[in-house]
Motif scaffolding. Structure first.
Motif, PDB file in Angstrom:
ATOM      1  N   LEU A  10       0.624  -0.995   0.010  1.00 47.29           N
ATOM      2  CA  LEU A  10      -0.137  -0.041  -0.005  1.00 47.29           C
ATOM      3  C   LEU A  10       0.902   1.336  -0.075  1.00 47.29           C
ATOM      4  O   LEU A  10       0.556   2.246  -0.718  1.00 47.29           O
ATOM      5  N   ARG A  11       1.815   1.367   0.780  1.00 44.25           N
ATOM      6  CA  ARG A  11       2.754   2.377   1.003  1.00 44.25           C
ATOM      7  C   ARG A  11       3.429   2.545  -0.441  1.00 44.25           C
ATOM      8  O   ARG A  11       3.451   3.908  -1.055  1.00 44.25           O
ATOM      9  N   GLN A  12       3.863   1.581  -1.160  1.00 42.66           N
ATOM     10  CA  GLN A  12       4.716   1.944  -2.246  1.00 42.66           C
ATOM     11  C   GLN A  12       3.918   2.014  -3.485  1.00 42.66           C
ATOM     12  O   GLN A  12       4.054   3.065  -4.236  1.00 42.66           O
ATOM     13  N   GLY A  15       2.494   5.778  -3.027  1.00 45.12           N
ATOM     14  CA  GLY A  15       3.607   6.911  -3.281  1.00 45.12           C
ATOM     15  C   GLY A  15       3.810   7.016  -4.527  1.00 45.12           C
ATOM     16  O   GLY A  15       3.941   8.046  -5.410  1.00 45.12           O
ATOM     17  N   GLU A  16       3.875   5.835  -5.529  1.00 40.58           N
ATOM     18  CA  GLU A  16       3.842   5.897  -6.944  1.00 40.58           C
ATOM     19  C   GLU A  16       2.588   6.728  -7.346  1.00 40.58           C
ATOM     20  O   GLU A  16       2.944   7.248  -8.579  1.00 40.58           O
ATOM     21  N   LEU A  17       1.546   6.341  -7.111  1.00 37.80           N
ATOM     22  CA  LEU A  17       0.233   7.173  -7.522  1.00 37.80           C
ATOM     23  C   LEU A  17       0.432   8.557  -7.409  1.00 37.80           C
ATOM     24  O   LEU A  17       0.101   9.375  -8.122  1.00 37.80           O
ATOM     25  N   VAL A  18       0.883   8.918  -6.301  1.00 43.14           N
ATOM     26  CA  VAL A  18       1.098  10.364  -5.948  1.00 43.14           C
ATOM     27  C   VAL A  18       2.043  11.051  -6.681  1.00 43.14           C
ATOM     28  O   VAL A  18       1.964  12.076  -7.244  1.00 43.14           O
ATOM     29  N   ARG A  22       1.299  13.793  -9.691  1.00 42.07           N
ATOM     30  CA  ARG A  22       1.922  15.323  -9.857  1.00 42.07           C
ATOM     31  C   ARG A  22       2.672  15.611 -11.196  1.00 42.07           C
ATOM     32  O   ARG A  22       2.872  16.454 -11.550  1.00 42.07           O
ATOM     33  N   ALA A  23       2.672  14.409 -12.067  1.00 39.62           N
ATOM     34  CA  ALA A  23       3.166  14.777 -13.476  1.00 39.62           C
ATOM     35  C   ALA A  23       2.254  15.786 -14.198  1.00 39.62           C
ATOM     36  O   ALA A  23       2.548  16.448 -15.158  1.00 39.62           O
TER      37      ALA A  23
END
Length: 141
Positions: A10-12, A15-18, A22-23
């Motif tokens: 979930l953390r990973q 983080g990747e989604l956020v 942001r792109a």
């Protein structure tokens, strides 16, 4: 899957989604974050904003300087400590922040519609309250 694996996955993934969302940003993430804090929390000092973001005072001051130069925030003397300045989001800052938020939401909405079928979208919608509750538990708010 054990609890630690779930937590790490979930953390990973979050983080990747956020980072992926942001792109879609058109302004530096530090500046967008400061505008967001000022919009949600009202006027604050650079030190307060640095603490909220978990960055150095110098990093927050650099972002604040850019926002001041663009007219997205304004500074005024702190009412109880003349050595400090309070930063306020301006109307132009709110407009810019709303535009950034709308771009992120539009970008994410397009990705959801493209990558997930209707059943997956429904399941994802049911996860949002769970993630919100988890966030509230972690932050204590």
């Amino acid at each position: 899957m054990d609890d630690i694996s779930l937590a790490e996955d979930l953390r990973q993934v979050i983080g990747e989604l956020v980072r992926a969302v942001r792109a879609a940003d058109t302004m530096p993430s530090g500046e967008a974050a400061l505008l967001g804090h000022l919009d949600r929390g009202g006027p604050q000092t650079t030190a307060d904003l640095a603490h909220l973001r978990g960055v150095s005072h110098q990093a927050a001051a650099k972002s604040a300087k850019g926002l001041l130069g663009d007219g997205l925030v304004r500074a005024e003397p702190h009412p109880t400590d003349g050595r400090k300045l309070l930063l306020h989001i301006t109307d132009a800052g709110r407009v810019r922040l709303q535009r950034e938020r709308a771009q992120r939401a539009d970008w994410l909405n397009t990705a959801i519609g493209t990558a997930l079928d209707s059943d997956e979208q429904r399941r994802l919608r049911h996860c949002v309250p769970l993630l919100a509750r988890l966030t509230t538990h972690i932050t204590g708010q």
